[in-house]
Write an enzyme that holds these catalytic residues in place. Structure first.
Site, short mmCIF file in Angstrom:
data_model
loop_
_atom_site.label_atom_id
_atom_site.label_comp_id
_atom_site.label_asym_id
_atom_site.label_seq_id
_atom_site.Cartn_x
_atom_site.Cartn_y
_atom_site.Cartn_z
N LYS A 1 1.33 0.54 15.89
CA LYS A 1 2.60 0.55 15.17
C LYS A 1 2.86 1.85 14.44
O LYS A 1 3.97 2.38 14.44
CB LYS A 1 2.64 -0.62 14.18
CG LYS A 1 3.91 -0.66 13.34
CD LYS A 1 3.87 -1.77 12.31
CE LYS A 1 5.12 -1.76 11.43
NZ LYS A 1 5.11 -2.81 10.40
N GLN A 2 1.82 2.38 13.78
CA GLN A 2 2.03 3.48 12.84
C GLN A 2 0.73 4.22 12.60
O GLN A 2 -0.30 3.91 13.21
CB GLN A 2 2.54 2.92 11.51
CG GLN A 2 1.57 1.95 10.85
CD GLN A 2 2.18 1.25 9.65
OE1 GLN A 2 3.24 0.65 9.72
NE2 GLN A 2 1.49 1.32 8.52
N TRP B 1 0.83 -1.21 0.00
CA TRP B 1 0.00 0.00 0.00
C TRP B 1 0.86 1.25 0.00
O TRP B 1 0.40 2.34 -0.31
CB TRP B 1 -0.95 0.02 1.20
CG TRP B 1 -0.32 0.33 2.52
CD1 TRP B 1 0.85 -0.17 3.03
CD2 TRP B 1 -0.82 1.23 3.52
NE1 TRP B 1 1.10 0.34 4.28
CE2 TRP B 1 0.08 1.20 4.61
CE3 TRP B 1 -1.96 2.03 3.60
CZ2 TRP B 1 -0.10 1.96 5.76
CZ3 TRP B 1 -2.16 2.79 4.77
CH2 TRP B 1 -1.23 2.75 5.82
N ASP B 2 2.14 1.08 0.32
CA ASP B 2 3.07 2.20 0.36
C ASP B 2 3.04 3.00 -0.93
O ASP B 2 3.16 4.23 -0.93
CB ASP B 2 4.50 1.72 0.61
CG ASP B 2 4.63 0.90 1.88
OD1 ASP B 2 3.85 -0.04 2.06
OD2 ASP B 2 5.54 1.18 2.68
N GLU C 1 -0.22 -2.85 12.26
CA GLU C 1 0.02 -4.29 12.18
C GLU C 1 0.29 -4.94 13.54
O GLU C 1 0.60 -6.13 13.58
CB GLU C 1 1.17 -4.55 11.21
CG GLU C 1 0.81 -4.19 9.78
CD GLU C 1 1.98 -4.29 8.82
OE1 GLU C 1 1.77 -4.58 7.64
OE2 GLU C 1 3.13 -4.06 9.26
#
Length: 531
Positions: free
Chosen positions: A344-345, A144-145, A274
């Protein structure tokens, strides 16, 4: 060097040939005490066809000896910068970081007009380094980056390259359909990681099976592209309609109706965070699904309704359950999320930007505050750019600047490459982080937002800068130079194609025509560019 790839992607993809020619290059670049400057030249040629690899290597060697190769690179990059670039007056380090980030992403993309260079997507580690663990360089796989992180800056300045990025997904559509069938769904379910063949190549089943938001991320990228270009040919001639139609079919088959709440739900997924998996109703996944289901209606209108869109998709999109905590006025990451649990992010904060999910300012603020406290400080580089954009939206410039500076921990000298995590670990040249960093400048400080019927801008100067200029921002077949100072914004329409409509700058109910090569200056406040 000649060999075959170590492992095929599938039983039918085969062991591809690889031919490599290169000159020996020193492992250490050393300046002696009496040397101020020294140059090294490295030439490498890679192809699946030996004759092409050798021919290119010989050409590069000859051009180097004639002092032509490096100069040709300089000339080509000067042309590229003129067509899309960001200039800052004041902060030299920031300016260099911006140029380097754009350079590394562009360097991983093929020439726009050439069919000689096949394109298989952008990987988080840029051109794959190989020889290390999957966690370090991702083997060149595409996540997806590409759509959420690297794509938006490219779309802003180089929509033709953004189109190539989308065509990679069209190319992989059949394999996405196969994956959906294997999982018991209809339509297209894109792999979490893909490469040459388009099949799922993720080594971890928990990600491959559950991180399904990537299918919606691709639809979001198409939506943004259509908003900027109105490229009907992409839809009708190049598979774009089939792509977004099958994505919507997937989400229709993926949702379940929960009669206890009279809403559609999406259970058993992994969100962008994640650290959690097999959870129900990821707020990010559910919102990206609504975007996917509504996109075909916009595309059909562009196609003058020559295609039919099931009305059921609109009904599902209008009634997907979006988790919300009424007491604390914030969005839990998923059903059952415990407030304060580490993530995580960037995840929930992506709702405000880039998804532009409508919410009150106090809810946006609460999301930012709650998740800043629990986001892993050693998470991937792109996360803090999204927090900075959020605070810029809320006009808390001091907090935005402070968070934005956290990005600098990922910049590695002397060539301003990026590490995935701040201690220098992870991917060597993490262009995902660079994409997020550039988005902070373009969509944060410049305040650009792309809507279905207009382009919005609400700029503020980056810290320690006197002004900054965006060269070559594209919209509806025209390119603009946007000059931002402490008090004014100047908009100049620098190029336009034959199909570009007449455009106007609108501010405070005043509409000003944007004539070709004529500048319009207005106070540095919110403005709109629209037909």
């Amino acid at each position: 060097m000649y060999g075959k790839i170590l492992a095929p992607e599938s039983d039918t993809s085969g062991y591809l040939d690889v031919f490599i020619f290169w000159n020996q290059f020193p492992k250490l670049l050393i300046l002696q005490p009496n040397e101020e400057r020294k140059s090294w030249f490295s030439i490498i040629s890679v192809s699946q066809i030996k004759s092409k690899a050798l021919e290119s290597y010989k050409l590069g060697t000859e051009m180097t000896k004639a002092d032509e190769l490096f100069n040709s690179h300089i000339a080509s990059w000067e042309t590229k910068w003129k067509s899309g670039n960001i200039d800052l007056d004041g902060d030299v380090y920031l300016s260099k970081a911006i140029h380097a980030s754009m350079y590394y992403i562009l360097s991983s993309l093929p020439p726009i007009m050439s069919e000689e260079f096949p394109f298989y997507g952008l990987s988080p580690g840029s051109l794959a380094t190989g020889g290390r663990s999957h966690d370090d360089d991702y083997h060149g796989h595409v996540f997806w980056d590409m759509e959420i992180w690297m794509y938006p800056p490219i779309l802003a300045f180089h929509p033709s390259l953004a189109r190539k990025m989308l065509l990679y997904r069209v190319q992989c559509l059949d394999e996405a359909k196969n994956k959906a069938r294997r999982h018991g769904y209809r339509g297209a379910m894109f792999p979490w990681e893909s490469a040459y063949s388009g099949i799922e190549v993720c080594p971890g089943a928990v990600y491959a099976n559950n991180e399904q938001h990537i299918t919606g991320d691709i639809a979001w990228a198409v939506q943004q592209y259509l908003y900027v270009t109105r490229d009907v040919s992409f839809l009708t001639n190049d598979g774009g309609w089939e792509l977004i139609y099958n994505i919507a079919v997937f989400w229709e088959s993926r949702v379940d109706y929960d009669d206890s709440i009279d809403k559609y739900v999406i259970n058993s997924v992994m969100p962008p965070d994640e650290y959690h998996h097999c959870i129900d109703n990821s707020v990010y996944t559910n919102v990206i699904a609504t975007i996917s289901l509504m996109l075909p209606y916009f595309a059909a209108k562009l196609m003058k309704n020559k295609v039919t869109v099931p009305e059921q998709w609109r009904h599902i999109a209008d009634n997907i359950y979006i988790p919300f905590d009424e007491k604390n006025k914030y969005h839990p990451e998923f059903d059952g999320y415990t407030k304060g649990s580490e993530v995580k992010q960037a995840d929930v904060i992506l709702l405000g930007y880039p998804l532009m999910y409508d919410m009150p300012k106090d809810v946006r603020k609460n999301d930012l505050i709650n998740y800043a406290k629990v986001t892993d400080s050693f998470g991937p580089a792109m996360t803090w750019s999204m927090f900075a954009i959020g605070w810029l939206e809320l006009k808390d410039f001091e907090k935005a600047d402070k968070i934005f500076k956290r990005s600098y921990a990922h910049i590695q000298e002397p060539f301003k490459t990026w590490s995935e995590v701040p201690d220098g670990g992870g991917a060597y040249n993490f262009i995902t982080g660079m994409g997020g960093f550039l988005q902070t400048i373009i969509f944060g400080y410049a305040g650009i937002r792309i809507y279905s019927d207009h382009l919005e801008m609400n700029p503020v100067l980056p810290y320690e800068t006197n002004n900054f200029v965006l060269h070559g921002v594209h919209y509806l077949g025209s390119a603009f130079m946007l000059e931002i100072s402490d008090t004014m914004v100047t908009v100049t329409r620098t190029t336009k194609n034959e199909n570009s409509p007449e455009l106007h700058l609108v501010q405070n109910d005043k509409s000003i025509p944007l004539s070709f090569e004529k500048s319009v200056s207005v106070p540095r406040e919110k403005l709109i560019i629209q037909p």
